[in-house]
Design an enzyme around this catalytic site. Structure first.
Site, short mmCIF file in Angstrom:
data_model
loop_
_atom_site.label_atom_id
_atom_site.label_comp_id
_atom_site.label_asym_id
_atom_site.label_seq_id
_atom_site.Cartn_x
_atom_site.Cartn_y
_atom_site.Cartn_z
N LYS A 66 0.82 -1.23 0.00
CA LYS A 66 0.00 0.00 0.00
C LYS A 66 0.86 1.28 0.00
CE LYS A 66 -4.15 -1.96 2.07
NZ LYS A 66 -5.20 -1.77 3.07
N ASP A 102 -10.62 2.75 2.25
CA ASP A 102 -10.95 2.10 3.53
C ASP A 102 -11.82 2.98 4.42
OD1 ASP A 102 -9.82 -0.40 3.26
OD2 ASP A 102 -7.88 0.18 4.10
N1 LIG Z 1 -12.79 -4.90 7.62
C1 LIG Z 1 -11.89 -4.42 6.77
O1 LIG Z 1 -12.19 -4.06 5.62
C2 LIG Z 1 -10.46 -4.28 7.22
C3 LIG Z 1 -9.60 -3.39 6.54
C4 LIG Z 1 -8.28 -3.27 6.99
C5 LIG Z 1 -7.84 -4.04 8.07
N2 LIG Z 1 -8.70 -4.90 8.68
C6 LIG Z 1 -8.25 -5.69 9.84
O2 LIG Z 1 -7.81 -4.77 10.84
C7 LIG Z 1 -6.73 -5.30 11.59
C8 LIG Z 1 -5.59 -4.30 11.62
O3 LIG Z 1 -5.11 -4.06 10.31
P1 LIG Z 1 -3.97 -2.97 10.01
O4 LIG Z 1 -3.73 -3.00 8.55
O5 LIG Z 1 -4.27 -1.69 10.69
O6 LIG Z 1 -2.71 -3.65 10.77
P2 LIG Z 1 -1.41 -2.97 11.36
O7 LIG Z 1 -1.08 -1.72 10.61
O8 LIG Z 1 -0.39 -4.05 11.45
O9 LIG Z 1 -1.84 -2.53 12.87
C9 LIG Z 1 -2.11 -3.51 13.84
C10 LIG Z 1 -2.64 -2.84 15.11
O10 LIG Z 1 -2.93 -3.87 16.07
C11 LIG Z 1 -2.18 -3.65 17.27
N3 LIG Z 1 -1.78 -4.93 17.84
C12 LIG Z 1 -1.32 -6.02 17.18
N4 LIG Z 1 -1.06 -7.01 18.07
C13 LIG Z 1 -1.33 -6.51 19.31
C14 LIG Z 1 -1.25 -7.04 20.63
N5 LIG Z 1 -0.81 -8.30 20.86
N6 LIG Z 1 -1.63 -6.25 21.67
C15 LIG Z 1 -2.08 -4.98 21.46
N7 LIG Z 1 -2.16 -4.43 20.22
C16 LIG Z 1 -1.80 -5.19 19.16
C17 LIG Z 1 -0.98 -2.84 16.81
O11 LIG Z 1 -0.42 -2.18 17.92
P3 LIG Z 1 1.14 -1.70 17.88
O12 LIG Z 1 1.15 -0.41 17.10
O13 LIG Z 1 1.48 -1.52 19.31
O14 LIG Z 1 1.90 -2.80 17.21
C18 LIG Z 1 -1.64 -1.91 15.79
O15 LIG Z 1 -2.32 -0.87 16.44
C19 LIG Z 1 -6.39 -6.65 10.92
O16 LIG Z 1 -7.01 -7.66 11.66
C20 LIG Z 1 -7.02 -6.54 9.53
O17 LIG Z 1 -7.40 -7.79 9.02
C21 LIG Z 1 -10.00 -5.02 8.29
#
Ligand SMILES: NC(=O)c1ccc[n+]([C@@H]2O[C@H](COP(=O)([O-])OP(=O)(O)OC[C@H]3O[C@@H](n4cnc5c(N)ncnc54)[C@H](OP(=O)(O)O)[C@@H]3O)[C@@H](O)[C@H]2O)c1
Length: 280
Positions: A66, A102
């Protein structure tokens, strides 16, 4: 001539975008195709250079490309410039353009489930400060939210959001989260906690007003433990799959010239791909 679009990522086998766009192509009788292409990170610039020659009218972009896509295309709007990521690429006047959908997918899903809910002047608690949180923060601010408390394990990432989006974003420590729920009109989980294969989201909801809407953008499982617990105590809940469906709308319209509808049939088709036992 058959119009072709695709989704690129590395890996890409997990993507459900082909199901969504394939459904719409068939529903609207459009002579088009939507493919899944694995693009290794080093190949991204050459992939974009040859996208048109290969006959593609555009593509969706998923992890880890991205940011790379953002650098490779002309950015179509100010909201996407602020995000620094692109998930939808399209040809216009001989050039490649990119945008992010998004944020609008998130808002459209919310409004599908809770049509009367307005973001204006609301107080929101967002768990997480990753890529998805960025898009959601941008969309909620543009929709007029009063304050956005961003709670993240790594506080520095929440502080980055405040730097980039301004003083309505308030970074908060994870250890304070339960008390912060007191004033929330909307609670959003954007962390990967609660996703299949990830640790559970341990969050006590006792302080959350019963009137608050609770949404989780995680959609595997289709209804997360957070949503099950929130629903059981009387909160209105919004599952995340609809965000995935709604974020796909604009790309389809740009490539194939028809604004598609997110139908119950489409929802159930994708839901059954995620959970073969899904029943409405
Ligand atoms: N419904 C949809 O259309 C859609 C679209 C996009 C994403 N999603 C979903 O949203 C989620 C996040 O996606 P993203 O792209 O934002 O991922 P990302 O950029 O990797 O961010 C992950 C987030 O989760 C937190 N996190 C991960 N493991 C953790 C833990 N063990 N304890 C506390 N916090 C934790 C991270 O905190 P830190 O900053 O501290 O690491 C960060 O805030 C995924 O599950 C993805 O599948 C859904």
């Amino acid at each position: 001539m058959t119009r072709k679009a695709c989704v690129i990522g590395w890996p890409i086998s997990h993507s459900r975008s082909p199901i969504i766009h394939g459904y719409w192509l068939e529903r609207y009788g459009i002579d088009g195709a939507y493919e899944r292409i694995a693009v290794p990170p080093d190949d991204l610039p050459s992939f974009f250079k040859s996208l048109g020659e290969k006959g593609y009218v555009g593509c969706n972009v998923t992890l880890p490309h991205k940011e790379g896509a953002f650098r490779a295309v002309r950015v179509a709007d100010a909201a996407t410039t602020r995000l620094g990521v692109v998930n939808t690429v399209f040809h216009r006047d001989g050039e490649l353009w990119g945008t992010s959908t998004d944020g609008e997918g998130f808002l459209a899903n919310l409004s599908d489930h809770v049509p009367d809910w307005q973001a204006k002047d609301r107080s929101v608690v967002i768990l997480g400060a990753g890529g998805a949180a960025r898009a959601i923060v941008g969309a909620l601010l543009d929709a007029g939210c009063r304050r956005l408390l961003v709670v993240n394990r790594t506080l520095a990432r929440a502080e980055e959001l405040r730097r980039d989006f301004g003083p309505r974003v308030e970074p908060r420590q994870w250890m304070d989260v339960e008390k912060l729920l007191e004033d929330a009109d909307l609670l959003v989980n954007t962390t990967s906690l609660g996703m299949s294969g990830q640790p559970r989201l341990a969050l006590d909801l006792d302080h959350l007003p019963r009137s608050a809407v609770v949404t989780d953008i995680v959609y595997t499982p289709l209804e997360t433990d957070l949503l099950i617990r929130a629903r059981a105590r009387g909160n209105v809940v919004v599952p995340g799959l609809g965000m995935l469906l709604h974020q796909a709308v604009r790309g389809f319209e740009l490539w194939f010239g028809h604004r598609p509808e997110v139908t119950v049939e489409l929802h159930d088709l994708v839901a059954r791909d995620i959970d073969p036992g899904f029943k409405r």
